[in-house]
Scaffold this motif. Structure first.
Motif, PDB file in Angstrom:
ATOM      1  N   PHE A  24      -1.258  -1.415  -4.876  1.00 12.32           N
ATOM      2  CA  PHE A  24      -2.573  -0.934  -4.454  1.00 12.32           C
ATOM      3  C   PHE A  24      -2.957  -1.461  -3.075  1.00 12.32           C
ATOM      4  O   PHE A  24      -3.329  -0.704  -2.177  1.00 12.32           O
ATOM      5  N   ALA A  25      -2.862  -2.789  -2.884  1.00 15.87           N
ATOM      6  CA  ALA A  25      -3.279  -3.383  -1.613  1.00 15.87           C
ATOM      7  C   ALA A  25      -2.405  -2.899  -0.464  1.00 15.87           C
ATOM      8  O   ALA A  25      -2.894  -2.568   0.620  1.00 15.87           O
ATOM      9  N   ALA A  26      -1.081  -2.838  -0.689  1.00  7.79           N
ATOM     10  CA  ALA A  26      -0.171  -2.381   0.357  1.00  7.79           C
ATOM     11  C   ALA A  26      -0.413  -0.912   0.686  1.00  7.79           C
ATOM     12  O   ALA A  26      -0.348  -0.501   1.855  1.00  7.79           O
ATOM     13  N   ALA A  27      -0.693  -0.122  -0.345  1.00  8.40           N
ATOM     14  CA  ALA A  27      -0.974   1.294  -0.113  1.00  8.40           C
ATOM     15  C   ALA A  27      -2.238   1.468   0.715  1.00  8.40           C
ATOM     16  O   ALA A  27      -2.295   2.298   1.630  1.00  8.40           O
ATOM     17  N   GLU A  28      -3.251   0.684   0.407  1.00 11.63           N
ATOM     18  CA  GLU A  28      -4.497   0.788   1.171  1.00 11.63           C
ATOM     19  C   GLU A  28      -4.273   0.414   2.634  1.00 11.63           C
ATOM     20  O   GLU A  28      -4.781   1.076   3.544  1.00 11.63           O
ATOM     21  N   ARG A 100      -7.582   3.765 -11.751  1.00 15.33           N
ATOM     22  CA  ARG A 100      -7.056   2.460 -11.357  1.00 15.33           C
ATOM     23  C   ARG A 100      -8.189   1.510 -10.981  1.00 15.33           C
ATOM     24  O   ARG A 100      -8.190   0.345 -11.353  1.00 15.33           O
ATOM     25  N   CYS A 101      -9.149   2.011 -10.229  1.00 16.84           N
ATOM     26  CA  CYS A 101     -10.280   1.177  -9.820  1.00 16.84           C
ATOM     27  C   CYS A 101     -11.152   0.763 -11.007  1.00 16.84           C
ATOM     28  O   CYS A 101     -11.833  -0.260 -10.940  1.00 16.84           O
ATOM     29  N   CYS A 102     -11.138   1.551 -12.060  1.00 18.46           N
ATOM     30  CA  CYS A 102     -11.962   1.272 -13.236  1.00 18.46           C
ATOM     31  C   CYS A 102     -11.151   0.656 -14.364  1.00 18.46           C
ATOM     32  O   CYS A 102     -11.454   0.844 -15.544  1.00 18.46           O
ATOM     33  N   HIS A 103     -10.114  -0.084 -14.010  1.00 20.10           N
ATOM     34  CA  HIS A 103      -9.255  -0.725 -15.001  1.00 20.10           C
ATOM     35  C   HIS A 103     -10.085  -1.658 -15.885  1.00 20.10           C
ATOM     36  O   HIS A 103     -10.963  -2.379 -15.394  1.00 20.10           O
ATOM     37  N   PRO A 104      -9.842  -1.665 -17.203  1.00 22.19           N
ATOM     38  CA  PRO A 104     -10.644  -2.500 -18.105  1.00 22.19           C
ATOM     39  C   PRO A 104     -10.539  -3.990 -17.831  1.00 22.19           C
ATOM     40  O   PRO A 104     -11.387  -4.770 -18.287  1.00 22.19           O
ATOM     41  N   ALA A 105      -9.525  -4.422 -17.080  1.00 21.39           N
ATOM     42  CA  ALA A 105      -9.398  -5.844 -16.763  1.00 21.39           C
ATOM     43  C   ALA A 105     -10.432  -6.292 -15.738  1.00 21.39           C
ATOM     44  O   ALA A 105     -10.654  -7.496 -15.568  1.00 21.39           O
ATOM     45  N   THR A 115     -14.114   0.705  -6.375  1.00 20.65           N
ATOM     46  CA  THR A 115     -14.234   2.162  -6.332  1.00 20.65           C
ATOM     47  C   THR A 115     -14.873   2.607  -5.024  1.00 20.65           C
ATOM     48  O   THR A 115     -14.426   3.562  -4.384  1.00 20.65           O
ATOM     49  N   LEU A 116     -15.935   1.919  -4.625  1.00 23.21           N
ATOM     50  CA  LEU A 116     -16.600   2.270  -3.373  1.00 23.21           C
ATOM     51  C   LEU A 116     -15.668   2.075  -2.182  1.00 23.21           C
ATOM     52  O   LEU A 116     -15.691   2.844  -1.222  1.00 23.21           O
ATOM     53  N   ARG A 117     -14.842   1.033  -2.258  1.00 24.96           N
ATOM     54  CA  ARG A 117     -13.940   0.719  -1.143  1.00 24.96           C
ATOM     55  C   ARG A 117     -12.777   1.718  -1.080  1.00 24.96           C
ATOM     56  O   ARG A 117     -12.482   2.282  -0.031  1.00 24.96           O
ATOM     57  N   ALA A 118     -12.125   1.949  -2.219  1.00 24.89           N
ATOM     58  CA  ALA A 118     -10.897   2.741  -2.226  1.00 24.89           C
ATOM     59  C   ALA A 118     -11.162   4.238  -2.302  1.00 24.89           C
ATOM     60  O   ALA A 118     -10.487   5.031  -1.646  1.00 24.89           O
ATOM     61  N   VAL A 119     -12.117   4.637  -3.117  1.00 24.94           N
ATOM     62  CA  VAL A 119     -12.367   6.068  -3.330  1.00 24.94           C
ATOM     63  C   VAL A 119     -13.520   6.561  -2.473  1.00 24.94           C
ATOM     64  O   VAL A 119     -13.482   7.655  -1.924  1.00 24.94           O
ATOM     65  N   GLY A 120     -14.554   5.735  -2.360  1.00 25.36           N
ATOM     66  CA  GLY A 120     -15.717   6.146  -1.583  1.00 25.36           C
ATOM     67  C   GLY A 120     -15.524   6.026  -0.088  1.00 25.36           C
ATOM     68  O   GLY A 120     -16.249   6.647   0.686  1.00 25.36           O
TER      69      GLY A 120
END
Length: 421
Positions: A24-28, A100-105, A115-120
């Protein structure tokens, strides 16, 4: 080159890289580098397929980074086992990334921020302002969330219910629009003798500078935008449409919720001519389509309550019997939920009288948020001014925002006055 185009494409491209197996971090990081390239190269002409261009550049950036940190043998193995690109439909990628951003962990607050950072597409500084915390604090929160997800693989979208919950909390936090005296990302709640909507849109507001309110309104609008994307990606899920309807039906009242000085205006006293009728109409249409699928859920029931409030030309014309019927449905859908029971007590107070509502309130946990405020409202309607004033003052001590604190103290002072006005 349009800023909005890049913003819309960013989560789609990030979703493609994540689905291909990128961390995730590398993709971003790779997507951010691709966006920099786009700003530099697209100044004169945007490519015919801007998303494909960004995916290609971002994937190359990701591979370059991975290869630079690995030995030649490991690079060759990685390339040989590189996952196929697969389809890149916009809706699937957005849902995958939201999942992925809403993972239960993750905690609700961390899930919202990620979510705001990656999707928004919001910057860390923008998210920090929305939550009224220092930028460094928000950066640490987002970094912790990324570390929590390190090594997780998402090849298929996850539980839509979890995504809906995070979007619900995001909107709730934004619509609250005020300085939180308690933690962010609140649960379902009840307005203090004012707005009796279930969950989203309880009586909370900001009594300070208007620029803070604008930031919160933007956060609520961002939740609506993301919920639109989710609803489009799962068109057969009536709860996704129900949540979008719920948000729109509450957000339509935003212009009337605060007075000129930033004070809270309860639903019954709002200037309904300031409500956004086009937004209400859209919310009602979405709700009707969701209900037609005959798979009732909590968000649809909450939206139905909000629609009945929005449909009333005046507070006196509110159809409380129908609202009570919907709260009966919510009790069935969410048995044991004390906030639903508290909201239902208010509706009972309007249908069967305030004393009937009070009897139900007395059965609830004394520590339940807004219990005292609801009891005060019902006591006032029953003519018990002294007890109502006492309860309003007690409720003020636990108010979750400065605006609600001021509103409750004002109600207590009003009832202690000589004429009760």
């Amino acid at each position: 080159m349009g800023e909005h185009l890049l913003r819309d494409l960013t989560p789609q491209v990030l979703g493609v890289l994540v689905r291909r197996g990128a961390d995730f971090a590398a993709a971003e990081d790779a997507v951010q580098e691709a966006l920099v390239e786009a700003v530099r190269r697209w100044e004169d002409e945007v490519p015919d397929e801007p998303k494909a261009w960004l995916v290609t550049v971002a994937w190359r950036k990701f591979l370059d980074t991975r290869r630079s940190a690995s030995s030649r043998v490991l690079r060759e193995v990685a390339v040989a086992h590189e996952p196929p690109a697969g389809p890149a439909e916009q809706a699937d990628d957005t849902l995958l990334l939201l999942s992925r951003c809403c993972h239960p962990a993750l905690s609700p607050g961390s899930a919202i921020a990620l979510t705001l950072r990656a999707v928004g597409g919001l910057t860390t500084a923008q998210i920090a302002r929305a939550f009224l915390v220092p930028e460094a604090t928000m950066a640490q929160r987002i970094s912790r969330a990324k570390r929590t997800l390190a090594g997780e693989r998402f090849e298929r979208p996850g539980d839509v219910r979890a995504v809906l919950r995070v979007l619900y909390l995001m909107f709730d936090h934004g619509f609250a629009g005020g300085e939180q005296r308690q933690g962010a990302g609140g649960e379902q709640r009840q307005g203090a003798g004012g707005e009796q909507g279930q969950g989203v849109g309880g009586a909370r507001g900001r009594g300070a500078a208007s620029n803070g309110q604008d930031r919160r309104t933007d956060l609520a609008a961002e939740a609506i935008r993301l919920t639109r994307q989710l609803a489009a990606s799962v068109p057969r899920d009536p709860e996704a449409a129900g949540l979008l309807a719920l948000m729109l039906l509450h957000h339509a009242r935003r212009a009337a919720r605060l007075d000129a000085s930033g004070g809270l205006v309860p639903l019954a006293l709002q200037d309904r001519s300031r409500w956004d009728t086009a937004m209400i109409a859209e919310g009602v249409e979405l709700l009707q389509g969701a209900l037609a699928r005959d798979r009732l859920g909590e968000y649809q029931a909450q939206a139905a309550v909000a629609a009945l409030h929005d449909d009333a030309a005046t507070a006196e014309e509110t159809d409380w019997p129908q609202i009570l019927e919907w709260y009966d449905e919510l009790v069935r859908l969410a048995p044991g939920n004390p906030v639903v029971a508290l909201n239902r007590a208010v509706a009972v107070g309007y249908v069967d009288g305030p004393l009937a509502g009070l009897r139900l309130v007395e059965e609830l946990d004394p520590g339940l948020p807004r219990r005292d405020a609801v009891a005060a409202h019902l006591h006032e309607r029953a003519g018990n001014r002294a007890e109502a004033a006492r309860l309003y003052a007690a409720a003020a001590q636990a108010a979750p925002s400065t605006a609600e604190l001021a509103h409750l103290l004002k109600q207590a002072a009003r009832l202690r006055g000589p004429d009760g006005r």
